[in-house]
Write a protein that holds these residues in place. Structure first.
Motif, PDB file in Angstrom:
ATOM      1  N   UNK A   1       1.239  -1.198   0.035  1.00  0.00           N
ATOM      2  CA  UNK A   1      -0.008   0.057   0.157  1.00  0.00           C
ATOM      3  C   UNK A   1       1.027   1.482  -0.222  1.00  0.00           C
ATOM      4  N   UNK A   2       1.730   1.386   0.948  1.00  0.00           N
ATOM      5  CA  UNK A   2       2.846   2.447   0.935  1.00  0.00           C
ATOM      6  C   UNK A   2       2.313   3.745   1.077  1.00  0.00           C
ATOM      7  N   UNK A   3       1.140   3.613   2.183  1.00  0.00           N
ATOM      8  CA  UNK A   3       1.055   5.001   2.768  1.00  0.00           C
ATOM      9  C   UNK A   3       2.359   6.311   3.177  1.00  0.00           C
ATOM     10  N   UNK A   4       1.707   7.190   3.109  1.00  0.00           N
ATOM     11  CA  UNK A   4       2.952   8.341   2.918  1.00  0.00           C
ATOM     12  C   UNK A   4       3.521   7.970   4.741  1.00  0.00           C
ATOM     13  N   UNK A   5       2.409   7.828   5.377  1.00  0.00           N
ATOM     14  CA  UNK A   5       3.429   7.411   6.886  1.00  0.00           C
ATOM     15  C   UNK A   5       2.764   6.336   7.670  1.00  0.00           C
ATOM     16  N   UNK A   6       2.923   5.385   8.105  1.00  0.00           N
ATOM     17  CA  UNK A   6       2.382   3.537   8.914  1.00  0.00           C
ATOM     18  C   UNK A   6       3.196   3.602  10.456  1.00  0.00           C
ATOM     19  N   UNK A   7       1.659   2.996  11.273  1.00  0.00           N
ATOM     20  CA  UNK A   7       1.674   3.188  12.314  1.00  0.00           C
ATOM     21  C   UNK A   7       1.852   1.440  12.556  1.00  0.00           C
ATOM     22  N   UNK A   8       2.715   0.990  13.407  1.00  0.00           N
ATOM     23  CA  UNK A   8       2.183  -0.365  13.301  1.00  0.00           C
ATOM     24  C   UNK A   8       2.161  -0.613  15.709  1.00  0.00           C
TER      25      UNK A   8
END
Length: 491
Positions: free
Chosen positions: A380-387
């Motif tokens: 998906x490669x979003x601008x930022x991500x959190x896990x």
């Protein structure tokens, strides 16, 4: 009546009003938004109120007590959260030591889920305003002003649990939700009066930012989400579009330094027709000069996105949660993997950035599905991500489910965080321990953010979109400290 509304001290930059309260790796710090709304509502009803945000101001317990004492309130309202609840109660007791006549009321999602259990922790806490508490506090303040502390009077206040003079814990009937949200003053007018907005920061947003809501409640039934299940319900109650446009104008006139408005409705895009009408109203009023972002589901159509972008929408914050369809179904996400893929393609095509949220340890999680989720995040490669590891909060369907399974490993609410205040988990299923989930999230962040292609894209973004540079550098400095120090290995 003099009232203090207090976001109590706990850990530096602790975001008590986040959906998952913690000290974040991106440096994010939430406004005490719900407390600020209640402050404005109390002021509107004739009370003299002081809002104090101790974590944002860097106040110690002693400094907080002195600040409250110098104001001389009759009532103090303390915001709470699950990981900080013991500390929050200790703060209430310290204030009671300083002002013995003080009436101490706790609010927030944790005490809304466990009002009687919370009051049983310490006999010096007087009451809990559970659920949506703005009107409950106004009712309480009026009755205390008129009659003083009186069991008979307190029994008449819906939405209140209290300790009687005999020591009995009484829980009254719930209070109906506020229908006329336009009757509550602009939260930004409360920020203007009481807060320095500089410390508040979202890793995905431009800084400085202002945070508002255009409605309360969420119509979806996700098993993990705590605010609809404990505080504001599953019916989406909405402000008028005119009032929202006026608040955008107020922000532009009174906060020239603000670079972004974050709309913190649980799901702004739950009503797509309203999103289009809101966007058209902003455009018509010329009130879309400040970029804005919103929480969204991954089901917005392209045409709506295009109109929202034209009205100033910069970013969607989206809960993708998992790359496995069965898990999405288990947590009642009501989305498909293909819907998510289409949403991401359309968002990129419309020019709207996406902050993607992924949560592991959900019902049905295995080592195999962990890998699927990480691969899906990279795809998906979003601008930022959190896990995040699963954090099952009291009052949610998930908490009940995992508790009945025997998979919640402690009853000590402080353990919902690490010793440093970072997100942890207390859920261990037979295949995946909570330590494994936390370690996986560390590894997932490293693999997502340290990809050469991703780093190059951020450098390009700072050059081609200079407005993003400050946000990227501010979040990156904090985040990369954790990425480079993390072992990134699952156990």
């Amino acid at each position: 009546m003099k009232i203090v509304t207090l976001n109590p001290p706990f850990l530096p930059k602790y975001s008590r009003e986040s959906r998952s309260p913690a000290v974040t790796k991106s440096g994010t710090l939430y406004y005490p938004m719900w407390l600020a709304y209640a402050t404005g509502y109390l002021e509107k009803n004739g009370h003299e109120v002081l809002l104090i945000d101790a974590p944002a101001a860097g106040l110690s317990l002693d400094e907080t007590v002195e600040k409250v004492k110098s104001f001389g309130p009759s009532v103090v309202v303390l915001d709470t959260s699950t990981p900080s609840i013991y500390s929050d109660i200790e703060t209430g007791c310290a204030l009671k030591d300083a002002i013995p006549s003080l009436f101490v009321v706790l609010v927030g999602v944790h005490v809304s889920a466990l009002p009687e259990e919370t009051l049983a922790i310490n006999s010096r806490i007087d009451a809990v305003a559970f659920g949506e508490y703005d009107a409950t506090l106004v009712d309480l303040a009026r009755r205390l002003s008129e009659s003083g502390v009186n069991d008979e009077i307190l029994r008449e206040i819906s939405g209140l649990a209290f300790r009687s003079k005999s020591g009995e814990i009484v829980k009254n009937e719930p209070r109906p939700y506020i229908e006329d949200l336009d009757s509550i003053p602009f939260v930004t007018s409360v920020y203007k009066k009481f807060l320095d907005i500089t410390p508040y920061f979202y890793g995905h947003s431009r800084h400085p930012l202002a945070v508002i809501v255009t409605g309360r409640g969420c119509p979806f039934q996700c098993t993990y989400c705590v605010i609809p299940q404990t505080l504001q319900g599953h019916r989406y109650r909405k402000r008028s579009i005119d009032s929202i446009v006026e608040e955008f104008k107020y922000i532009a006139a009174n906060f020239p330094e603000v670079r972004e408005i974050m709309i913190e409705d649980d799901t702004l895009t739950a009503d797509k027709k309203r999103c289009r009408e809101f966007s058209e109203a902003l455009i018509k009023a010329g009130a879309c000069k400040i970029p804005w972002s919103a929480n969204s589901r991954a089901d917005v159509d392209y045409e709506t996105m295009v109109l929202m972008k034209k009205a100033g929408c910069r970013l969607f914050c989206v809960g993708f949660e998992s790359g496995d369809q069965k898990i999405l179904d288990n947590i009642k996400k009501s989305l498909t993997i293909e819907q998510i893929r289409t949403f991401m393609k359309n968002a990129k095509r419309a020019g709207i950035l996406v902050h993607g949220c992924f949560m592991v340890g959900n019902r049905g999680e295995t080592a195999e599905t962990l890998g699927k989720t990480l691969r899906f995040a990279k795809e998906l490669n979003p601008d930022t991500a959190q896990f995040f590891p699963i954090m099952a909060y009291p009052g949610t369907s998930d908490f009940k489910y995992f508790k009945e399974k025997g998979w919640i490993v402690t009853d000590n609410f402080r353990k919902w965080l690490t010793d440093d205040g970072l997100h942890s988990s207390v859920v261990s299923n037979p295949e995946l321990s909570y330590e494994t989930l936390v370690a996986f999230c560390d590894r997932a962040r490293r693999e997502f953010y340290l990809r050469p292609g991703y780093i190059m894209s951020k450098m390009t973004q700072m050059i081609t979109h200079p407005g993003e540079a400050k946000r990227i550098l501010k979040a990156g400095r904090t985040l990369f400290k954790y990425l480079l120090n993390s072992p990134g290995q699952t156990k």
